[in-house]
Write a protein that holds these residues in place. Structure first.
Motif, PDB file in Angstrom:
ATOM      1  N   GLN A  77      -4.886 -13.777  27.043  1.00 58.08           N
ATOM      2  CA  GLN A  77      -6.315 -13.924  27.325  1.00 58.08           C
ATOM      3  C   GLN A  77      -6.780 -12.987  28.436  1.00 58.08           C
ATOM      4  N   ASN A  78      -5.860 -12.564  29.285  1.00 56.69           N
ATOM      5  CA  ASN A  78      -6.208 -11.702  30.423  1.00 56.69           C
ATOM      6  C   ASN A  78      -5.462 -10.371  30.345  1.00 56.69           C
ATOM      7  N   TYR A  79      -5.345  -9.835  29.130  1.00 62.46           N
ATOM      8  CA  TYR A  79      -4.513  -8.643  28.931  1.00 62.46           C
ATOM      9  C   TYR A  79      -5.009  -7.432  29.728  1.00 62.46           C
ATOM     10  N   GLU A  80      -6.310  -7.427  30.083  1.00 59.66           N
ATOM     11  CA  GLU A  80      -6.830  -6.277  30.822  1.00 59.66           C
ATOM     12  C   GLU A  80      -6.145  -6.105  32.173  1.00 59.66           C
ATOM     13  N   ILE A  81      -5.717  -7.220  32.777  1.00 59.80           N
ATOM     14  CA  ILE A  81      -5.042  -7.118  34.066  1.00 59.80           C
ATOM     15  C   ILE A  81      -3.538  -7.364  33.965  1.00 59.80           C
ATOM     16  N   SER A  82      -3.120  -8.141  32.976  1.00 56.26           N
ATOM     17  CA  SER A  82      -1.691  -8.438  32.882  1.00 56.26           C
ATOM     18  C   SER A  82      -0.921  -7.359  32.131  1.00 56.26           C
ATOM     19  N   PHE A 111      -7.347 -18.853  20.212  1.00 50.49           N
ATOM     20  CA  PHE A 111      -8.434 -18.046  19.655  1.00 50.49           C
ATOM     21  C   PHE A 111      -7.933 -16.618  19.486  1.00 50.49           C
ATOM     22  N   PRO A 112      -8.341 -15.928  18.417  1.00 47.72           N
ATOM     23  CA  PRO A 112      -7.883 -14.547  18.204  1.00 47.72           C
ATOM     24  C   PRO A 112      -8.203 -13.679  19.423  1.00 47.72           C
ATOM     25  N   ARG A 113      -7.215 -12.900  19.850  1.00 52.46           N
ATOM     26  CA  ARG A 113      -7.371 -12.142  21.088  1.00 52.46           C
ATOM     27  C   ARG A 113      -6.408 -10.975  21.103  1.00 52.46           C
ATOM     28  N   TRP A 114      -6.792  -9.896  21.705  1.00 51.45           N
ATOM     29  CA  TRP A 114      -5.992  -8.705  21.959  1.00 51.45           C
ATOM     30  C   TRP A 114      -5.295  -8.213  20.684  1.00 51.45           C
ATOM     31  N   LYS A 115      -3.981  -8.346  20.575  1.00 46.86           N
ATOM     32  CA  LYS A 115      -3.246  -7.817  19.432  1.00 46.86           C
ATOM     33  C   LYS A 115      -3.056  -8.854  18.328  1.00 46.86           C
ATOM     34  N   MET A 116      -3.568 -10.041  18.515  1.00 45.01           N
ATOM     35  CA  MET A 116      -3.397 -11.091  17.510  1.00 45.01           C
ATOM     36  C   MET A 116      -4.758 -11.542  17.006  1.00 45.01           C
ATOM     37  N   THR A 117      -5.364 -10.686  16.203  1.00 44.38           N
ATOM     38  CA  THR A 117      -6.657 -11.012  15.594  1.00 44.38           C
ATOM     39  C   THR A 117      -6.516 -11.160  14.083  1.00 44.38           C
ATOM     40  N   ASP A 118      -5.257 -11.320  13.644  1.00 39.79           N
ATOM     41  CA  ASP A 118      -4.971 -11.385  12.221  1.00 39.79           C
ATOM     42  C   ASP A 118      -4.978 -12.801  11.674  1.00 39.79           C
ATOM     43  N   ARG A 119      -5.399 -13.755  12.502  1.00 37.14           N
ATOM     44  CA  ARG A 119      -5.408 -15.143  12.058  1.00 37.14           C
ATOM     45  C   ARG A 119      -6.567 -15.874  12.713  1.00 37.14           C
ATOM     46  N   VAL A 174       1.560 -36.199  18.250  1.00 34.12           N
ATOM     47  CA  VAL A 174       3.020 -36.110  18.126  1.00 34.12           C
ATOM     48  C   VAL A 174       3.658 -36.085  19.510  1.00 34.12           C
ATOM     49  N   ALA A 175       3.114 -35.262  20.399  1.00 34.76           N
ATOM     50  CA  ALA A 175       3.654 -35.185  21.754  1.00 34.76           C
ATOM     51  C   ALA A 175       3.562 -36.525  22.466  1.00 34.76           C
ATOM     52  N   GLY A 176       2.496 -37.267  22.158  1.00 32.30           N
ATOM     53  CA  GLY A 176       2.288 -38.558  22.794  1.00 32.30           C
ATOM     54  C   GLY A 176       3.321 -39.611  22.427  1.00 32.30           C
ATOM     55  N   ARG A 177       4.130 -39.347  21.413  1.00 31.53           N
ATOM     56  CA  ARG A 177       5.224 -40.270  21.082  1.00 31.53           C
ATOM     57  C   ARG A 177       6.309 -40.255  22.165  1.00 31.53           C
ATOM     58  N   HIS A 178       6.331 -39.145  22.924  1.00 33.27           N
ATOM     59  CA  HIS A 178       7.383 -38.963  23.925  1.00 33.27           C
ATOM     60  C   HIS A 178       6.854 -38.918  25.353  1.00 33.27           C
ATOM     61  N   LEU A 179       5.611 -38.474  25.531  1.00 36.88           N
ATOM     62  CA  LEU A 179       5.068 -38.228  26.862  1.00 36.88           C
ATOM     63  C   LEU A 179       3.912 -39.168  27.160  1.00 36.88           C
ATOM     64  N   LYS A 180       3.800 -39.556  28.413  1.00 38.08           N
ATOM     65  CA  LYS A 180       2.770 -40.515  28.807  1.00 38.08           C
ATOM     66  C   LYS A 180       1.392 -39.882  28.987  1.00 38.08           C
ATOM     67  N   HIS A 181       1.348 -38.567  29.255  1.00 36.90           N
ATOM     68  CA  HIS A 181       0.071 -37.913  29.560  1.00 36.90           C
ATOM     69  C   HIS A 181      -0.047 -36.622  28.749  1.00 36.90           C
ATOM     70  N   VAL A 182      -0.855 -36.665  27.698  1.00 43.11           N
ATOM     71  CA  VAL A 182      -1.057 -35.492  26.846  1.00 43.11           C
ATOM     72  C   VAL A 182      -2.553 -35.224  26.766  1.00 43.11           C
ATOM     73  N   PHE A 183      -2.932 -33.954  26.948  1.00 39.06           N
ATOM     74  CA  PHE A 183      -4.346 -33.553  26.939  1.00 39.06           C
ATOM     75  C   PHE A 183      -4.533 -32.421  25.927  1.00 39.06           C
ATOM     76  N   THR A 184      -5.715 -32.387  25.336  1.00 36.58           N
ATOM     77  CA  THR A 184      -6.059 -31.263  24.460  1.00 36.58           C
ATOM     78  C   THR A 184      -6.978 -30.304  25.209  1.00 36.58           C
ATOM     79  N   GLY A 185      -6.870 -29.014  24.875  1.00 34.93           N
ATOM     80  CA  GLY A 185      -7.679 -28.006  25.559  1.00 34.93           C
ATOM     81  C   GLY A 185      -8.293 -27.013  24.605  1.00 34.93           C
ATOM     82  N   ASN A 186      -9.390 -26.403  25.042  1.00 36.70           N
ATOM     83  CA  ASN A 186     -10.131 -25.388  24.264  1.00 36.70           C
ATOM     84  C   ASN A 186     -10.730 -25.972  22.989  1.00 36.70           C
ATOM     85  N   CYS A 187     -10.900 -27.259  22.943  1.00 39.99           N
ATOM     86  CA  CYS A 187     -11.453 -27.911  21.746  1.00 39.99           C
ATOM     87  C   CYS A 187     -12.912 -28.304  21.944  1.00 39.99           C
TER      88      CYS A 187
END
Length: 277
Positions: free
Chosen positions: A81-86, A242-250, A264-277
């Motif tokens: 997401q920050n390929y311009e600096i990384s 989200f499609p970005r930099w060299k991965m815009t093919d999907r 699925v993760a919540g079956r094992h972990l007590k604290h699961v959050f979703t992001g960018n949704c």
């Protein structure tokens, strides 16, 4: 004494550097027979962010943190997401900010809700010396240090910064060796990093769900089970690609896919959050 080649000790790549040569992270070079950071104090970004943007969901919620970024990274994620600096081939425009000045700036922003400094945007630990030096001053001033990292450095580097670190968000990009190799990384290095960091400071993890790469329920089951084996109270952020930099093919990851994998993760972990949704 003639100048000599060295092996950089900072990460799993252990770049063999000729005198004056810069490593694959674009942030370190062989200077007088030592691996030196060329990005020390050279900032590309500085912003007062909500702590949730790091992302941290269970560390000082509702607060803000002064976020500082430099340049360089030791992975090669095609979806960065920050390929311009990384991933920059040429050094980007920077402003020099000394550790003393960054700590002072953090204090000045307390009246706006700032709790400290987050080292973020690029991979901060390829220039860990600046993180260490600044974090010591920030801690002395009674403020917090947050590191947003890919966890792909040696344990020796981690030990340098842990005494001053209050919280981390660590990218756990997947749970297979093959996926990590495709990103120029090493899964076992990241696992060791997480195991050592988790008992020493507040740790949250982020996994970006990339369609066709790490989006199966089986992989998430395996990933969450491994994290739970370290500590089932470690928060995991399951985030949308989200499609970005060299991965815009999907296309972007479907929201329902992110939510299903979070379940699925919540079956094992007590604290699961979703992001960018």
């Amino acid at each position: 004494m003639a100048e000599r080649q060295i092996r950089c000790p900072i990460c799993m790549h252990h770049c063999l550097l000729q005198p004056g040569q810069i490593g694959r992270c674009r942030a370190r070079k062989n200077e007088n027979g030592k691996s030196r950071p060329v990005n020390y104090g050279r900032l590309t970004a500085l912003a007062l962010d909500p702590i949730e943007k790091k992302p941290l969901a269970m560390f000082a919620p509702g607060s803000r943190i002064l976020s500082a970024g430099s340049f360089g990274c030791n992975l090669s994620c095609p979806f960065c997401q920050n390929y311009e600096i990384s991933m920059c081939e040429e050094e980007p425009e920077t402003v020099y900010v000394s550790p003393e000045r960054l700590a002072e700036k953090a204090l000045e922003l307390q009246r706006q809700g700032n709790i400290g400094v987050a080292y973020t945007y690029n991979e901060p630990l390829v220039g860990y010396e600046y993180v260490r030096d600044t974090a010591a001053l920030v801690r002395r001033a009674g403020m917090k240090n947050v590191i947003v990292t890919n966890g792909s450095v040696t344990e020796e580097v981690l030990e340098e910064i842990l005494p001053f670190t209050d919280a981390m968000n660590i990218d756990l990009k997947g749970i297979t060796d093959a996926f990590y190799r495709s990103l120029g990384g090493d899964l076992e290095t990241v696992k060791r990093f997480i195991k050592r960091a988790a008992p020493a400071c507040h740790v949250e993890l982020t996994t970006l769900i990339v369609p066709g790469e790490n989006d199966s329920e089986g992989q998430m089951e395996q990933l969450a089970a491994w994290v739970a084996g370290v500590d089932d109270k470690i928060p995991l952020h399951v985030t949308r690609f989200f499609p970005r930099w060299k991965m815009t093919d999907r296309p972007s990851t479907k929201v329902e896919t992110v939510c299903r994998l979070a379940d699925v993760a919540g079956r094992h972990l007590k604290h699961v959050f979703t992001g960018n949704c």
